[in-house]
Design an enzyme around this catalytic site. Structure first.
Site, PDB file in Angstrom:
ATOM      1  N   ARG A 115     -19.788  13.132  12.777  1.00 19.73           N
ATOM      2  CA  ARG A 115     -20.243  12.282  11.646  1.00 19.73           C
ATOM      3  C   ARG A 115     -21.577  11.348  11.987  1.00 19.73           C
ATOM      4  O   ARG A 115     -22.813  11.156  11.369  1.00 19.73           O
ATOM      5  CB  ARG A 115     -19.589  11.808  11.240  1.00 19.73           C
ATOM      6  CG  ARG A 115     -18.512  12.644  10.121  1.00 19.73           C
ATOM      7  CD  ARG A 115     -17.240  12.429   9.675  1.00 19.73           C
ATOM      8  NE  ARG A 115     -16.787  13.010   9.290  1.00 19.73           N
ATOM      9  CZ  ARG A 115     -15.317  12.910   8.584  1.00 19.73           C
ATOM     10  NH1 ARG A 115     -15.103  11.493   8.355  1.00 19.73           N
ATOM     11  NH2 ARG A 115     -14.552  14.468   7.631  1.00 19.73           N
ATOM     12  N   GLU A 140      -5.671   3.633   7.532  1.00 22.19           N
ATOM     13  CA  GLU A 140      -7.448   2.420   8.183  1.00 22.19           C
ATOM     14  C   GLU A 140      -7.214   1.558   7.417  1.00 22.19           C
ATOM     15  O   GLU A 140      -8.731   0.249   8.264  1.00 22.19           O
ATOM     16  CB  GLU A 140      -7.752   2.994   6.750  1.00 22.19           C
ATOM     17  CG  GLU A 140      -9.787   3.469   7.202  1.00 22.19           C
ATOM     18  CD  GLU A 140     -10.459   3.978   5.675  1.00 22.19           C
ATOM     19  OE1 GLU A 140      -9.968   4.548   4.976  1.00 22.19           O
ATOM     20  OE2 GLU A 140     -11.705   3.920   5.707  1.00 22.19           O
ATOM     21  N   GLY A 163       1.254  -1.243  -0.278  1.00 21.27           N
ATOM     22  CA  GLY A 163      -0.333  -0.215  -0.595  1.00 21.27           C
ATOM     23  C   GLY A 163       1.281   1.338   0.401  1.00 21.27           C
ATOM     24  O   GLY A 163       2.293   1.023   0.867  1.00 21.27           O
ATOM     25  N   ARG A 195     -15.270   7.954  13.449  1.00 23.16           N
ATOM     26  CA  ARG A 195     -13.866   8.754  13.959  1.00 23.16           C
ATOM     27  C   ARG A 195     -14.549  10.320  13.787  1.00 23.16           C
ATOM     28  O   ARG A 195     -15.293  10.297  13.435  1.00 23.16           O
ATOM     29  CB  ARG A 195     -13.601   8.487  12.543  1.00 23.16           C
ATOM     30  CG  ARG A 195     -12.399   9.379  11.977  1.00 23.16           C
ATOM     31  CD  ARG A 195     -11.126   8.647  10.910  1.00 23.16           C
ATOM     32  NE  ARG A 195     -12.028   8.536   9.844  1.00 23.16           N
ATOM     33  CZ  ARG A 195     -12.653   9.737   9.532  1.00 23.16           C
ATOM     34  NH1 ARG A 195     -11.512  11.061   9.776  1.00 23.16           N
ATOM     35  NH2 ARG A 195     -13.037   9.661   8.113  1.00 23.16           N
ATOM     36  N   ALA A 233      -0.264   5.960   5.250  1.00 21.44           N
ATOM     37  CA  ALA A 233       0.021   4.918   5.726  1.00 21.44           C
ATOM     38  C   ALA A 233       2.038   4.258   5.712  1.00 21.44           C
ATOM     39  O   ALA A 233       2.672   4.272   5.725  1.00 21.44           O
ATOM     40  CB  ALA A 233      -0.682   4.522   6.366  1.00 21.44           C
TER      41      ALA A 233
END
Lengths: 637, 247
Positions: A330, A425, A40, A435, A44
């Site tokens: 949220r 994530e 990835g 979050r 991150a």
């Protein structure tokens, strides 16, 4: 499965300092003897890979994209939080810790959340050093804005493209190391298996997406920074290719999956407009700084928004949550919108949206100021909808967005499998059950730049390199053969339904029965429906072509096979948790006012699922203890 | 809505390619260009044909992955948009759309509408960064940057690396891409220090990768989804001259 969080002793404020002081080091001359695989290249992954290469370790980086810069961190809009207290508005590391822990409905580890707040200020310093062009005041100082769930301004931003700019910083650091020959980049490689050697992560198996060859790579530690899985809902704010395959394959090899059902629904996405839609575009939460959310007070009101007088509008967030108003967190803002839409107050052509109105802000600040703050968002909105938001309110609706759940990790971000680290994530760690806005970019960066360099080096120093043996090689061969077989068996189904069509069906089940609201009977139905879908998938899947060429349909099918199994686990997790917390709202557990009712006596733990066989999982629990803050009912009134 | 599509089909770099025609009358004006191709691909697969290979990921114009020529224009007719932000409502019922890959020597074709743009990464790898290691750095507000300077740096840094500028340029030059990164960094105090070395290295890499020279035609600016200005190229040329010859 052994779950040891390994949180350092001592007061909250000293835990991270003590961890770093006790972490073992490796002599710079010896670091090149160790190899680290990073999967990835989002914030991150890129940040971790660049940092480890700078330290002198051998690093190999993998991405299924054609360039590391495409990773979906690029799409984050609004900002990144840091407790700098530049505004002198009462912010501090402690307040940021408290806001985040409370925002997550007391379902995260205190020590992790405190560390996130503690490292936040350094991240801004570092991003500025890298050349990230954050917004500035006229005096040249950094500018801030507010996000949901807080009463201070601690969000740093680069217009509405903060994720892109932070990713550029990480990508440039990554490419710098690549150019110096200190790390090796493998683009268009998708991880399909995790290799283990005596229970320790020792490499990965990938498919080269350009020619279909199955290749194995050995290492002394493996880092998964493969992002979130909100795309499982099909219509989501995520990119088309976001998937859970890397973490799911690691899960099947023994890595615990924590809180799979905690997916955040973002309150300010664009609503679905038609049946051919493949994704929902996000409108940054920062818009709630200046936009006011409302619906008409009358049901099925067909009048144009501009013609509805002030007294006939219901500013329902301001009404229900007067102290936070439009900046309610949220989960709460999304549920409140769904409540209005379901009760018949929805607006827009499909009556599936609410208004986000800038009329008052435009009158107060003028068009130029609003353009500087949100110009690109207004432009994006107009491109997609054809509507000019300077003239008419935006139409917004909740959409699947961020996965708080992910692979379980300890304080050093290592999973229960030795040598397997999970960042950003893809892990479960810092956000609890909900979050806060602008904390995801922060967590991805802090994991990669500030935590993994210490914990990875400590692990390698204590555990040493793994010898390359004949056993390891035959293990890799066996895994490669198994992957080839799996791909062939998918190709040989030769059915009539595409992976995309199965994905749409899975998304519909999850949206309807395991979305913003969950209820036992519906969840039990969902589980049966997913099992039936799974059966049909393996009988009727259509994939053209072969495994030895560029084959997007084969890629999608493999990811969907994993999504179906994860979908079943998500429902099982939602069924098991008999409480409401954060994004997980069980109809059976609510207060008289319709707010979430937590059950701390029975559920103050992180659910961690162990894979036994397809659709069969065993539950483990990591109890959560709170020493610094006593869990209270979350109130934003 | 009815559309006639003429799409470049080429199985591999070694084989010859050609335009193939498809016609359907069940397109929806609300579909984006990738959604139109998804729809067409589903029907091609059902008919036993190989689906069209094209790349697309974020579908909101920021990842830079999508991109091909639509009726001879990179990303199609909408100004300041990527292919994924272009909807069929931009066309008329009965229109013919020609879709073909970005063509440039430095972007070798992989299949159908897919090309290899890794040459862009190679340009960044030789100097498109500030040489600072990760980890703790001086207090962010110790470097003051004027509001307008930060805005200008952002305008250059907004590049999404899609390659439309190269595809639109008759010389297949990567000047707008390279200049945008150079100016993003050179405008900032922390990036000025290496500016001279950076411009020499990145311009050299651009040439070595097989991109053409810039003759200031300006097609790149017109197709850029982020509206990156041609001024960046003028500044790059000035900086290159100064770095090489000192004036």
């Amino acid at each position: 499965m052994r779950l040891q969080a390994k949180i350092p002793e001592g007061p909250l404020e000293q835990k991270w300092t003590r961890y770093k002081a006790a972490a073992k080091l490796i002599n710079p001359a010896n670091r090149a003897k160790y190899k680290i695989i990073v999967v990835g290249t989002g914030l991150a992954g890129s940040s971790c890979a660049a940092s480890m290469a700078e330290l002198g370790f051998q690093v190999e980086v993998f991405s299924f994209h054609d360039s590391p810069r495409r990773a979906h961190s690029v799409a984050a809009q609004g900002g990144v939080n840091a407790a700098k207290d530049y505004k002198n508005d009462g912010d501090s590391v402690w307040r940021m810790f408290h806001d985040t822990l409370k925002g997550g409905d007391f379902r995260a580890r205190e020590a992790n959340v405190y560390r996130l707040a503690e490292c936040s200020a350094s991240l801004i310093d570092q991003a500025v050093a890298q050349g990230v062009p954050f917004a500035r005041e006229y005096g040249g100082y950094l500018s801030n804005r507010s996000f949901g769930g807080v009463q201070v301004s601690r969000t740093f931003y680069a217009r509405g493209q903060t994720g892109q700019q932070l990713l550029q910083g990480a990508y440039q650091s990554l490419m710098r190391q690549s150019g110096l020959g200190k790390l090796k980049l493998h683009t268009r490689h998708e991880m399909l298996d995790l290799l283990l050697h005596k229970g320790r992560a020792s490499g990965i198996v990938c498919r080269n997406l350009d020619n279909g060859s199955i290749e194995s790579f050995e290492a002394d530690a493996v880092v998964l920074a493969t992002g979130g899985y909100g795309k499982i809902y099909y219509l989501s704010t995520l990119a088309m290719n976001c998937n859970a395959t890397a973490i799911w394959r690691a899960h099947k090899k023994g890595a615990g999956f924590a809180a799979p059902s905690w997916t955040q629904f973002h309150p300010t996405s664009l609503p679905q407009m038609g049946s051919h839609q493949s994704k929902l575009t996000l409108m940054s939460e920062s818009l709630r700084n200046d936009g006011r959310i409302w619906v008409p007070k009358a049901k099925n009101d067909q009048r144009l928004p501009g013609t509805i007088p002030e007294e006939e509008r219901d500013y329902y967030l301001e009404r229900r949550y007067p102290s936070y108003g439009n900046l309610a967190p949220r989960d709460i803002a999304s549920r409140a919108a769904l409540d209005r839409i379901e009760k018949g107050y929805g607006v827009g052509p499909m009556q599936n949206a609410v208004y986000l109105d800038f009329k008052d802000a435009l009158e107060k600040h003028g068009r130029e100021t609003i353009r500087q703050r949100y110009g690109n968002l207004f432009g994006m909105y107009q491109k997609i909808t054809g509507i000019n938001a300077y003239e008419q309110p935006m139409l917004i609706a909740p959409a699947a967005h961020f996965s708080m759940g992910g692979l379980w990790v300890d304080y050093g971000l290592m999973s229960n499998l030795e040598g397997l680290f999970v960042l950003g994530e893809a892990n479960f760690s810092d956000h609890g059950a909900n979050r806060l806005g602008a904390n995801s970019l922060l967590q991805a960066c802090v994991d990669g730049y500030f935590i993994a360099p210490h914990s990875l080096m400590d692990f390698l120093a204590r555990s040493g390199a793994i010898e390359i043996t004949a056993e390891r090689q035959s293990n890799a061969q066996a895994s490669k053969a198994q992957i080839e077989d799996q791909l062939q068996s998918l190709l040989s189904i030769k059915g009539k339904t595409s992976a995309e069509e199965f994905h749409q069906a899975l998304g519909k089940i999850l949206y309807e029965k395991c979305g913003l609201r969950r209820e036992r009977e519906n969840l039990e139905h969902a589980l049966k429906e997913i099992e039936a879908l799974r059966e049909r998938f393996y009988q009727d899947l259509m994939i053209p072509g072969t495994a030895k060429e560029i084959n997007f349909e084969l890629e999608k099918a493999g990811r969907l096979a994993d999504y179906i199994d994860l979908g079943a686990l998500i429902v099982q997790d939602a069924l098991q948790r008999e409480e409401s917390c954060g994004a997980h709202f069980r109809e059976e557990h609510q207060t008289e006012e319709g707010e979430a009712r937590r059950n701390d006596a029975d559920f103050q733990y992180v659910s961690v699922w162990e894979y036994l066989k397809p659709l069969t999982y065993q539950l483990h629990a990591e109890p959560l203890t709170f020493d610094a803050v006593q869990p209270s009912q979350r109130s934003y009134k | 809505m009815e559309l006639k599509l003429k799409i470049w089909r080429q199985n591999s770099p070694e084989e010859k390619g050609s335009f193939k025609e498809y016609q359907r009358s069940d397109f929806d004006p609300a579909m984006s260009i990738p959604e139109m191709l998804d729809h067409l691909n589903l029907h091609l697969m059902r008919a036993g044909e190989r689906p069209i290979s094209f790349e697309s990921d974020c579908r909101e114009g920021i990842c830079g992955q999508c991109g091909f020529m639509i009726n001879g224009q990179a990303h199609g007719p909408e100004k300041g948009s990527t292919a994924c932000q272009t909807h069929l409502r931009s066309f008329k019922d009965g229109d013919t759309l020609w879709l073909e890959p970005f063509r440039a020597r430095a972007f070798p074709l992989k299949r159908d509408l897919m090309v290899d743009r890794s040459a862009f990464d190679d340009i960044i790898a030789v100097g498109g960064f500030i040489s600072v290691d990760t980890g703790p750095a001086p207090e962010a507000n110790s470097i003051l940057i004027a509001h307008q300077t930060a805005e200008d740096a952002f305008d250059a840094a907004a590049c999404i690396g899609c390659g439309a500028c190269v595809a639109a340029c008759p010389n297949a030059s990567a000047s707008l891409f390279t200049a945008a990164k150079l100016n993003h960094l050179a405008l900032l105090p922390q990036g000025k220090i290496e500016a001279q070395e950076r411009v020499l290295q990145m311009v050299e890499a651009m040439d070595l990768k097989g991109f053409g020279a810039c003759s200031l035609i300006g097609a790149c600016e017109l197709v850029c989804p982020q509206g990156i200005s041609l001024d960046n190229i003028a500044k790059m040329n000035g900086a290159y001259r100064k770095a090489n010859w000192g004036f």
